[in-house]
Design a protein around this motif. Sequence first.
Motif, PDB file in Angstrom:
ATOM      1  N   ASP A 164       5.501   7.993   3.429  1.00 47.27           N
ATOM      2  CA  ASP A 164       4.314   8.727   2.996  1.00 47.27           C
ATOM      3  C   ASP A 164       3.804   9.668   4.082  1.00 47.27           C
ATOM      4  OD1 ASP A 164       4.318   7.356   0.565  1.00 47.27           O
ATOM      5  OD2 ASP A 164       3.226   5.674   1.449  1.00 47.27           O
ATOM      6  N   LEU A 203       6.151  12.399  -2.409  1.00 45.51           N
ATOM      7  CA  LEU A 203       5.386  11.517  -3.278  1.00 45.51           C
ATOM      8  C   LEU A 203       4.126  12.227  -3.780  1.00 45.51           C
ATOM      9  CD1 LEU A 203       5.388   8.636  -4.452  1.00 45.51           C
ATOM     10  CD2 LEU A 203       3.896   7.974  -2.548  1.00 45.51           C
ATOM     11  N   GLN A 220      10.755   6.554  -2.740  1.00 43.45           N
ATOM     12  CA  GLN A 220       9.355   6.237  -3.024  1.00 43.45           C
ATOM     13  C   GLN A 220       9.171   5.769  -4.462  1.00 43.45           C
ATOM     14  OE1 GLN A 220       7.753  10.030  -1.769  1.00 43.45           O
ATOM     15  NE2 GLN A 220       6.867   9.112   0.085  1.00 43.45           N
ATOM     16  N   GLN A 243       1.086   6.519  -5.098  1.00 44.39           N
ATOM     17  CA  GLN A 243       2.334   6.003  -5.660  1.00 44.39           C
ATOM     18  C   GLN A 243       2.149   5.608  -7.125  1.00 44.39           C
ATOM     19  OE1 GLN A 243       3.281   1.997  -5.166  1.00 44.39           O
ATOM     20  NE2 GLN A 243       5.456   2.315  -4.700  1.00 44.39           N
TER      21      GLN A 243
END
Length: 571
Positions: free
Chosen positions: A439, A526, A460, A488
């Motif tokens: 991330d 992400l 991810q 997420q």
Amino acid sequence: MSIENALENFVSSKEPGALVLQGKWGLGKTYFWRRRVVERYLAKPWRKKYSYVSLFGIGSLSDMKVAVYQATQEFDHDLRRKWWRWIHPQWIWWRIQSFLPIALDVADIPYLRTGLAKSYDALSYYLVKGRLICFDDIERRGEGLPMLDFLGLVSQLVDKQGCRVVVILNTGGLNATDQKVWDDNKEKVFHGEMTYAPSIEQSIDLGLETYSGETWYPIARKALSDLRVSNIRIVQRTGRHVKAALDSAGKRELYPRTIESIVRVLALLTYAHSGQAEGAPPLDFVMRSGPFDMALYSMSDKKDRTEKELAWMQLISDYQIFVGDELDKALCQMVINGYPDPALIASEVDAYQSNVELESSKEAFEKAWSLFHDTLAENQEELADALEKAWPPVSHVERAHNLQSTVRLLRLLGRPEVGSKFIKAWIEQRGGERLGDLDEVAMFGPIDDPELVEAIRQAQLKAPVVMDLKEALELLGSSGGISDAAIQSVAKSTPERIASVLTEHAGAKARRAIKTVLDFGTGNPLWAEARQKMRQACEEIAKRSPLSAERMSRYGVTLSASGPDAKNQMN
């Protein structure tokens, strides 16, 4: 003539006399006397008539006489083995001594016991003749032994017993009364005074003499010299601590950098723990003086610090060793306790070695890149080989932007398969508990390499969801509520699911959540996935009616690219 040669001439002479070996406390006068003078003297068998007498705690003249005689037995063992010992007076007296305690026990008559004891003292002292005698610790003798009596006994040993006497004296160690008696009578007793005033380097050499064959000896010698340590006890303790610490590390091979760090840290810690009288910084001060503290020190107003603190900070800054890591803490505990915890030190040495390996690997990686940055030569093969060798050892700690640069250069050099292998390994190293590292891929630069971006995105998305979508949208709609888990959750949801939750839980938080996600910056795959899913969800909502399309247009979402134009629907 050096003091060492002068003393050796004196002790080798057959002429009786008395000398004073004086000097400041802590310089190692006694150690110097034993190692550089007496050991050479005793190396010749016919000279082994030597006695060393510490006056520490001796409280009377009679006790001192007995101590002088008893000290002879420590060094005269060879006489007991001589074939002619049965005719030697001292051997005969030794035999009498073995029965004397029994006789004193049997003689229960007080005056007889007293008489035997006095006779024992007198005869024992009488047999001390023609010897080399060293008196030490006269500043710590008992109150019942006046200085004048001590000087009188020294004079008697020289004049009547034919001895050579050396008195070791700490300069400035006598109280005012004793100093006056000494000054008034020393000319009558002593033939000369020698001052032991070695340089710092000489003190260090003497104190570390036992370890002169160790590989770490030059490092310890320089460390103590840098700290200006002249106290031989501190020098010796440093040597013992270093030996104990390195022995505790086991048989593992240590990197030179590890050895140097251990030695220099222990020199500083030992000095701090035992050298307060020498002006050393306190141990707790040293343990909290890391590089950050030094930076603050250099920028701070020095008027707020005492002269001592300024001197300590300058010493540590010049020494260029900053303590505080886990190995340093284990070494500090060893210095305080006086002995090591072998298991703890071995464990921390292993961890330190791993860091050393990593630092060496990073240096190798930087050196490989220097073949690109620092030359204009056509060195394609050399550069490719260097990168292919240098990257794997640092892959587990390097950031995505360095991976991206390395992969692009490898492709340019004709090795795209190597770059792909590096990407795959880098992603695998960040599985499990390290998923959060993915991330932060854009933290040090934009990540736009398609292969790397897709690999990160897939990793991810494969990660398990740890937050419900409703909770995630509420968090994202709160002030400062961005989290990896919330992002997420949005990225792994379908647009239909996001649209449904937003519709069911409409409100200020839902509105802010939409805006927050759509405003996500570029660079993190992400975040890009979450932003795309949110835009698709908004488009799904906009399709419902012209009113919904108007609402979504406030977020910059229109249906021109994915559905009927919202304006036509309004008409």
